[in-house]
Write an enzyme that holds these catalytic residues in place. Structure first.
Site, PDB file in Angstrom:
ATOM      1  N   HIS A   1      25.927  28.655  25.270  1.00 36.23           N
ATOM      2  CA  HIS A   1      25.896  29.450  24.046  1.00 36.23           C
ATOM      3  C   HIS A   1      24.663  29.034  23.259  1.00 36.23           C
ATOM      4  O   HIS A   1      24.568  27.878  22.841  1.00 36.23           O
ATOM      5  CB  HIS A   1      27.152  29.193  23.216  1.00 36.23           C
TER       6      HIS A   1
ATOM      7  N   ARG B   1      23.729  30.974  20.593  1.00 33.60           N
ATOM      8  CA  ARG B   1      24.130  31.370  19.235  1.00 33.60           C
ATOM      9  C   ARG B   1      23.275  32.454  18.578  1.00 33.60           C
ATOM     10  O   ARG B   1      23.699  33.020  17.569  1.00 33.60           O
ATOM     11  CB  ARG B   1      24.172  30.145  18.309  1.00 33.60           C
TER      12      ARG B   1
ATOM     13  N   HIS C   1      36.726  34.180  31.158  1.00 34.48           N
ATOM     14  CA  HIS C   1      37.040  33.151  30.159  1.00 34.48           C
ATOM     15  C   HIS C   1      38.556  33.110  29.995  1.00 34.48           C
ATOM     16  O   HIS C   1      39.173  34.082  29.571  1.00 34.48           O
ATOM     17  CB  HIS C   1      36.339  33.526  28.845  1.00 34.48           C
TER      18      HIS C   1
ATOM     19  N   ASP D   1      29.196  24.687  29.331  1.00 36.08           N
ATOM     20  CA  ASP D   1      29.810  25.387  28.200  1.00 36.08           C
ATOM     21  C   ASP D   1      29.214  24.843  26.900  1.00 36.08           C
ATOM     22  O   ASP D   1      29.929  24.605  25.914  1.00 36.08           O
ATOM     23  CB  ASP D   1      31.339  25.257  28.211  1.00 36.08           C
TER      24      ASP D   1
ATOM     25  N   HIS E   1      35.128  27.263  32.914  1.00 38.80           N
ATOM     26  CA  HIS E   1      35.654  26.003  32.356  1.00 38.80           C
ATOM     27  C   HIS E   1      37.112  25.682  32.726  1.00 38.80           C
ATOM     28  O   HIS E   1      37.982  25.607  31.857  1.00 38.80           O
ATOM     29  CB  HIS E   1      35.446  25.943  30.845  1.00 38.80           C
TER      30      HIS E   1
ATOM     31  N   ASN F   1      37.804  24.348  23.821  1.00 40.95           N
ATOM     32  CA  ASN F   1      38.813  25.231  24.393  1.00 40.95           C
ATOM     33  C   ASN F   1      38.384  25.626  25.797  1.00 40.95           C
ATOM     34  O   ASN F   1      37.300  26.175  25.945  1.00 40.95           O
ATOM     35  CB  ASN F   1      38.969  26.489  23.525  1.00 40.95           C
TER      36      ASN F   1
ATOM     37  N   HIS G   1      27.609  23.605  17.188  1.00 38.63           N
ATOM     38  CA  HIS G   1      28.012  23.963  15.829  1.00 38.63           C
ATOM     39  C   HIS G   1      27.242  23.055  14.877  1.00 38.63           C
ATOM     40  O   HIS G   1      26.594  22.093  15.301  1.00 38.63           O
ATOM     41  CB  HIS G   1      29.509  23.767  15.633  1.00 38.63           C
TER      42      HIS G   1
ATOM     43  N   HIS H   1      26.736  28.792  32.039  1.00 41.10           N
ATOM     44  CA  HIS H   1      27.617  28.993  30.885  1.00 41.10           C
ATOM     45  C   HIS H   1      27.119  28.213  29.667  1.00 41.10           C
ATOM     46  O   HIS H   1      27.495  27.064  29.463  1.00 41.10           O
ATOM     47  CB  HIS H   1      29.023  28.514  31.288  1.00 41.10           C
TER      48      HIS H   1
END
Length: 330
Positions: A16, A18, A129, A237, A165, A210, A241, A14
């Protein structure tokens, strides 16, 4: 004193990365370098990119662009529904042929029970999710039971369901009960849920994710779930950013923290090495049905201070800033 061991590389179900669409936060290249630095030999990248990874062209782009790095296997996870809108299923067979390893609406939970049932009836691995975590787990397990009954009658393949998660004691109680009934579903947690509680949250978005951090009872339940087998996997996860975004006031900051470069020592802080390998290597390989082809060297005794400015990830802000951790991938 160093205590160097050679162990199987880690597998993160899991992350990201982007790209495409949000390369200012992370790229496939920086994500892979961060993963390798953290000891990972395999990662699964989520589909909430722009455009969404809901068609074979995007899946092929991701697979081809990441195949050039010999030190890591990157598996695209395709969207369950077109544009993650939770109404119309994507074409699972075509996406699988293009290189998708599993299906998830990461970023936007599936709230339509019929859509969720049809996804499970495919027999493909669904990475669910959850946002309204416990309530969604309850109804999804009921749907899973229905599809499993259909599979037992030869009406569809066996469903494959993995919860992403998990952070709450109430959700873990539901999953533990389902497993006690013999339901073959799996789940993951992330290091932040056994490291922090909501009491650690600051006025900026550094600790914003989250599901949000829970209370002490939730943190303890996550640690207990890792020990008793309720939780099968530790995933990061990893959700980078920009620094500007994460340092905004809490309410204005986006959800998500980076985790690839800190996960191993954080896991080693609460589990034995054998337990870490179970949650971060063996179980993910079994659930994903992949071969773990790589080994890494780790120093179990190396102490180091987290400095996010030194991360390979593009995101140079971390809730673990200045923590002294023990254990490092070399």
């Amino acid at each position: 004193m160093s205590n160097i061991k050679t162990i199987p590389a880690f597998i993160d179900m899991h992350v990201h990365f982007r790209e495409p669409g949000f390369e200012q936060k992370e790229t496939l290249e920086t994500g892979m370098v961060a993963a390798i630095k953290g000891g990972y030999g395999t990662v699964c990248i989520m589909p909430n990119t722009m455009p969404v990874a809901d068609n074979p062209d995007i899946i092929r782009f991701l697979a081809e662009k990441t195949s050039k790095n010999p030190d890591i296997d990157v598996y695209p996870v395709a969207a369950v529904t077109k544009n993650l809108d939770s109404t119309e299923l994507t074409h699972f067979k075509n996406l699988k042929s293009a290189g998708a390893i599993a299906f998830s609406n990461d970023g936007l939970p599936i709230l339509d029970q019929t859509v969720f049932k049809n996804a499970l009836m495919s027999g493909e691995l669904i990475l669910s999710h959850l946002e309204d975590e416990t309530n969604e787990a309850i109804w999804q397990i009921e749907v899973f039971k229905t599809v499993q009954d259909m599979a037992n009658k030869g009406l569809c393949p066996n469903p494959r369901l993995h919860f992403c998660h998990i952070s709450k004691k109430s959700t873990l109680d539901v999953i533990k009960n389902a497993k006690a009934q013999g339901l073959k579903l799996t789940c993951e947690t992330a290091p932040h849920y056994f490291t922090f509680t909501k009491n650690d949250v600051t006025s900026s978005g550094v600790f914003k994710m989250n599901p949000p951090l829970g209370d002490e009872a939730d943190k303890q339940a996550v640690m207990d779930g890792l020990k008793d087998g309720t939780i099968d996997v530790i995933a990061t996860d990893h959700a980078p950013h920009t620094v500007e975004e994460k340092l905004k006031p809490y309410s204005a900051s986006p959800n998500g923290i980076v985790g690839l470069e800190t996960a191993f020592p954080l896991a080693l802080n609460v589990l034995s090495l054998d337990e870490v390998l179970e949650k971060m290597s063996y179980n993910p390989a079994r659930i994903l049905r992949v071969e773990n082809r790589r080994e890494i060297k780790v120093d179990l005794d190396e102490k180091w201070v987290v400095k996010s400015a030194e991360f390979a990830s593009k995101c140079k802000v971390s809730p673990y800033e200045n923590m002294i951790l023990k254990g490092k991938a070399l």
